[in-house]
Design an enzyme around this catalytic site. Structure first.
Site, mmCIF file in Angstrom:
data_model
loop_
_atom_site.group_PDB
_atom_site.id
_atom_site.type_symbol
_atom_site.label_atom_id
_atom_site.label_comp_id
_atom_site.label_asym_id
_atom_site.label_seq_id
_atom_site.Cartn_x
_atom_site.Cartn_y
_atom_site.Cartn_z
ATOM 1 N N HIS A 95 0.645 4.175 -7.523
ATOM 2 C CA HIS A 95 -0.300 5.306 -7.417
ATOM 3 C C HIS A 95 -1.458 5.226 -8.426
ATOM 4 C CE1 HIS A 95 2.457 6.898 -4.585
ATOM 5 N NE2 HIS A 95 3.326 7.345 -5.449
ATOM 6 N N LEU B 221 0.852 -1.188 0.000
ATOM 7 C CA LEU B 221 0.000 0.000 0.000
ATOM 8 C C LEU B 221 0.884 1.233 0.000
ATOM 9 C CD1 LEU B 221 -2.632 -0.957 2.746
ATOM 10 C CD2 LEU B 221 -2.992 -0.915 0.275
ATOM 11 N N ASP B 222 0.392 2.307 -0.608
ATOM 12 C CA ASP B 222 1.107 3.580 -0.561
ATOM 13 C C ASP B 222 1.225 4.038 0.882
ATOM 14 O OD1 ASP B 222 1.157 3.558 -3.314
ATOM 15 O OD2 ASP B 222 -0.449 5.025 -3.552
ATOM 16 N N LYS B 223 2.202 4.876 1.141
ATOM 17 C CA LYS B 223 2.461 5.379 2.494
ATOM 18 C C LYS B 223 1.213 5.999 3.116
ATOM 19 C CE LYS B 223 4.859 9.245 3.063
ATOM 20 N NZ LYS B 223 4.111 10.210 3.863
#
Length: 195
Positions: free
Chosen positions: A188, A88-90
């Site tokens: 993203h 997962l993205d930050k």
């Protein structure tokens, strides 16, 4: 007894193989709490909060999910290689699936490719999105003059193909709540497609 690689198995033979794990995780162990949802001998499922990167990076060398897991397994006396199957993205919250061995990582990666593991996200977006359901199929590329990993939509002749399915759950006060399912796994992707 040790068998030659050319030995043909016979009925009643019992084959035992040892597959050595690579070196332990290089992430520096950090004692930061983990929200473990499930764990068995093959996988660990962690509820990742926002502002936590999955991997150590220049801006976050010690507070990533990998750092936390390195500490968790060091304390348990276990060798640990970081094999995050669902990154997962930050800034994204949600479940991260981590394989605890090479075989589990291989099986889970194939399950994702075959569509047996489905990732679904909730996204709050600006604007009252129409229609109620849709599929966004737009290529994505890295922004060339950018030091970060920023991405953008590009022509079909550039970048990589990306596809995102969405369903509107609610519209209110100029915003929409969407259920989003990425059909491909680009960096993203959801953020870029919904922009």
């Amino acid at each position: 007894k040790l068998a030659d690689k050319n030995y043909r198995l016979k009925p009643g033979d019992i084959l035992e193989a040892t597959i050595p794990d690579p070196v332990a995780c290089e992430a520096r162990p950090q004692e930061i709490p983990l929200d473990i949802v499930y764990e068995d001998e093959d996988i660990i499922l962690i509820n990742k909060e926002a502002d936590v990167p999955v991997h150590p990076s220049k801006g976050h060398p010690y507070d990533s999910l990998a750092n936390r897991l390195a500490f968790y397994y060091r304390e348990a006396g276990e060798n640990f290689v970081f094999r995050c199957v669902t990154r997962l993205d930050k800034d994204t919250t949600g479940l991260c699936l981590v394989a605890k061995n090479a075989l589990a990582a291989e099986i889970l990666s194939k399950d994702i490719q075959r569509g047996k593991i489905k990732k679904t996200y909730l996204a709050a977006v600006e604007g009252e999105i129409e229609p109620d359901y849709g599929i966004i199929s737009k290529n994505i590329r890295r922004v060339s003059d950018c030091a970060t990993i920023k991405r953008e939509i590009c022509s079909d002749k550039e970048g990589v193909f990306a596809e995102t399915e969405f369903r509107v759950l609610q519209r209110k006060n100029g915003f929409s709540l969407l259920e989003v399912t990425p059909k491909t796994g680009r960096t993203h992707q959801i953020r870029v497609h919904l922009s």
